[in-house]
Scaffold this active site. Structure first.
Site, PDB file in Angstrom:
ATOM      1  N   CYS A   1       0.836  -1.201   0.000  1.00 28.60           N
ATOM      2  CA  CYS A   1       0.000   0.000   0.000  1.00 28.60           C
ATOM      3  C   CYS A   1       0.877   1.259   0.000  1.00 28.60           C
ATOM      4  O   CYS A   1       2.043   1.213   0.401  1.00 28.60           O
ATOM      5  CB  CYS A   1      -0.938   0.009   1.210  1.00 28.60           C
ATOM      6  SG  CYS A   1      -0.131   0.350   2.786  1.00 28.60           S
TER       7      CYS A   1
ATOM      8  N   CYS B   1       2.697   2.203   3.270  1.00 29.52           N
ATOM      9  CA  CYS B   1       3.839   1.321   3.563  1.00 29.52           C
ATOM     10  C   CYS B   1       5.027   1.665   2.655  1.00 29.52           C
ATOM     11  O   CYS B   1       6.180   1.611   3.088  1.00 29.52           O
ATOM     12  CB  CYS B   1       3.455  -0.148   3.408  1.00 29.52           C
ATOM     13  SG  CYS B   1       2.758  -0.880   4.925  1.00 29.52           S
TER      14      CYS B   1
ATOM     15  N   CYS C   1      -2.902  -4.716   1.831  1.00 26.84           N
ATOM     16  CA  CYS C   1      -1.449  -4.554   1.749  1.00 26.84           C
ATOM     17  C   CYS C   1      -0.731  -5.812   2.222  1.00 26.84           C
ATOM     18  O   CYS C   1      -1.032  -6.354   3.293  1.00 26.84           O
ATOM     19  CB  CYS C   1      -1.026  -3.346   2.586  1.00 26.84           C
ATOM     20  SG  CYS C   1       0.765  -3.096   2.647  1.00 26.84           S
TER      21      CYS C   1
ATOM     22  N   CYS D   1       1.500  -4.482   5.696  1.00 28.16           N
ATOM     23  CA  CYS D   1       0.794  -4.129   6.946  1.00 28.16           C
ATOM     24  C   CYS D   1      -0.520  -4.870   7.117  1.00 28.16           C
ATOM     25  O   CYS D   1      -1.175  -4.718   8.151  1.00 28.16           O
ATOM     26  CB  CYS D   1       0.562  -2.622   7.015  1.00 28.16           C
ATOM     27  SG  CYS D   1      -0.689  -2.008   5.845  1.00 28.16           S
TER      28      CYS D   1
ATOM     29  N   ASP E   1     -10.766  -0.179  64.216  1.00 28.63           N
ATOM     30  CA  ASP E   1     -11.746  -1.249  64.353  1.00 28.63           C
ATOM     31  C   ASP E   1     -13.146  -0.701  64.120  1.00 28.63           C
ATOM     32  O   ASP E   1     -13.392   0.515  64.202  1.00 28.63           O
ATOM     33  CB  ASP E   1     -11.657  -1.878  65.746  1.00 28.63           C
ATOM     34  CG  ASP E   1     -10.362  -2.646  65.937  1.00 28.63           C
ATOM     35  OD1 ASP E   1      -9.761  -3.048  64.926  1.00 28.63           O
ATOM     36  OD2 ASP E   1      -9.966  -2.839  67.105  1.00 28.63           O
TER      37      ASP E   1
END
Length: 526
Positions: free
Chosen positions: A35, A38, A95, A98, A342
């Site tokens: 792609c 990328c 792609c 990726c 307590d």
């Protein structure tokens, strides 16, 4: 083509020109299914090109004058057997590097429409978060590193003789995580109307892919072939690798080149299913601190259930925590305090410091909200718990609380009975005690839940106050080291606390009522 698309096309052209990206390499990478984002990140391209919403393979082909499959330059030939621009439009392909992570929206033949930015903004708003900024976190399959290496090998085989494509030609590449941030940050800022900043609100994208798991298994098997014993933890170690944090080189995944070539096809195989993304929105814990006072002798500090039966009316934890949860619209809370009293002991005076750790608050905390919260708690009927100095504090307050529980001084007032008449000498004796060390073995009443240890504690001072008309009752005021068992110091706990008030006065001594009056911790004052 609209004006915005024209501007984005110009930005792509400018990015290619300024970066000096080789035309033939771009075409080649497009043809094998890489792609555009990328391609740009692998070549180390920076800038606004990632945020172009229309950035797609067809746009990049058109920029390269190949939208009609036209080849005009002898140095720009697509490799044999590769897909043409028209072929790239057939079928839902993603792609090969990726696996669709950087293809931010798609619909074509996938029978669905997906837009990462729009769906994320919708999620943030749908969950009701009030935000003034956000940060992005990204987790990607480590196997993407292998896909990048496959592209590296492919380009090296085809263009290894060119200077740009030597061993380190991807050394300046941008990670998938960073490229995703470059791609969506601007659009998310616009949709959410806030800016990115390192603050408390986070958006986390976790990407997974079914094929990634199978390849990891192959890698694991290759790493252990020929060994009698499998190295423990290798698979867990590999699954913990973040692809963007490792350098792409011949030693990727610890395999030799032959094994890598067997597992990772060169060039990478076509991908018909994208990575699946899980989006999580969350706010880091908010810490609300202050001091509480407890007026009832039938209210525990924390929720106390034994054999499905509640002990006491309610608890300080529930009163404060539930209202805080409601005001800040959060998921859950944890209550922390500087020590505890307590159930039958009141907390008076300055109050006991506490923290409420609020998980995933939807509402932005403010001084006004804390003032409203304090007022609501203090106006509850019956008025058995009250808070003061309520405010947001930093996470370091948790450390201060822990230190205060063991190191600070605490003051008490106790109604004490002794087995004989109180004399003036007794008053002088108690008043004369300063910085007295005592040894306390774990009290019998808590042995079922505490380790049987001896603890050295200090009585800083004491003084006694007569009660008019009574010879055997008096009010004992004392200041002790935090962690001192006061009831046991008075009656001795069958000799497990020594010295004790009874041994000092030479008689039996018992506490009838006990109140905490001061817990000294300056950071929780107003």
């Amino acid at each position: 083509m609209g004006e915005e698309c024209m501007l984005e096309k110009q930005l792509v052209e400018e990015s290619i020109r300024q970066s000096g990206l080789p035309c033939h390499a771009l075409r080649d990478l497009l043809s094998i299914g890489v792609c555009p984002r990328c391609i740009f990140r692998l070549f180390g391209v920076h800038g606004d090109v990632y945020s172009c919403l229309s950035l797609s393979s067809s746009l990049l082909w058109s920029v390269l004058d190949l939208s009609n499959g036209h080849e005009e330059a002898t140095d720009c030939k697509v490799h044999e057997g590769s897909s043409s621009p028209q072929d790239l439009k057939v079928g839902p392909e993603f792609c090969v590097v990726c696996w669709g992570i950087l293809q931010l929206s798609y619909d074509e033949q996938a029978q669905q429409t997906f837009d990462l930015v729009a769906s994320t903004a919708q999620l943030v708003k749908g969950e009701g978060f009030e935000i003034d900024s956000f940060s992005l976190e990204v987790s990607v399959p480590p196997i993407i590193l292998g896909n990048e290496r496959s592209v590296w090998l492919y380009m090296k085989k085809r263009y290894g003789s060119e200077s740009r494509f030597q061993d380190k030609f991807f050394s300046g590449s941008i990670s998938v995580k960073d490229a995703l941030r470059f791609s969506i940050t601007k659009s998310l800022e616009e949709m959410l109307a806030v800016k990115v900043a390192v603050r408390s609100f986070h958006i986390r994208f976790t990407y997974t892919h079914s094929d990634a798991s199978s390849k990891i298994s192959l890698v694991q098997g290759s790493r252990t072939d020929g060994h009698k014993k499998q190295k423990r933890g290798d698979k867990e170690l590999l699954e913990g690798i973040d692809a963007s944090d490792l350098e792409i080189n011949k030693e990727s995944f610890g395999l030799d080149i032959a094994e890598q070539d067997r597992i990772f096809q060169v060039p990478p195989a076509k991908v018909n299913q994208p990575c699946k993304v899980t989006t999580l929105c969350y706010r880091t814990p908010v810490y609300v601190g202050g001091r509480y006072l407890k007026y009832s002798r039938n209210v525990s500090q924390t929720r106390w259930i034994i054999d499905e039966e509640r002990m006491g009316e309610t608890s300080v934890e529930e009163i404060i925590g539930n209202l805080t949860l409601s005001i800040l619209k959060a998921d859950s809370y944890k209550f922390h305090a500087a020590g505890r009293e307590d159930i039958d002991v009141r907390m008076l005076g300055s109050g006991r410091p506490f923290l409420v750790e609020i998980a995933n608050a939807r509402s932005l905390s403010s001084h006004t909200e804390f003032a409203e919260l304090q007022e609501k708690i203090n106006n509850l009927e019956p008025r058995i718990v009250r808070v003061k100095n309520l405010k947001e504090v930093g996470v370091d307050a948790w450390t201060i609380l822990q230190q205060g529980e063991a190191e600070k001084q605490k003051q008490y007032a106790a109604l004490v009975w002794i087995s004989r008449s109180l004399e003036d000498e007794d008053l002088k004796c108690m008043s004369s005690i300063k910085e007295m060390d005592i040894i306390q073995r774990t009290p019998i009443r808590v042995l079922h839940r505490r380790s049987p240890l001896e603890r050295k504690r200090m009585i800083h001072w004491m003084r006694a106050e007569r009660i008019h008309g009574s010879k055997q009752f008096f009010i004992l005021h004392l200041c002790t080291q935090a962690g001192t068992y006061i009831k046991e110091f008075v009656h001795g706990d069958l000799g497990r606390t020594h010295p004790n008030l009874g041994s000092i006065l030479g008689c039996r001594a018992e506490i009838l009522q006990l109140d905490v009056t001061d817990v000294k911790m300056d950071c929780f004052n107003s």
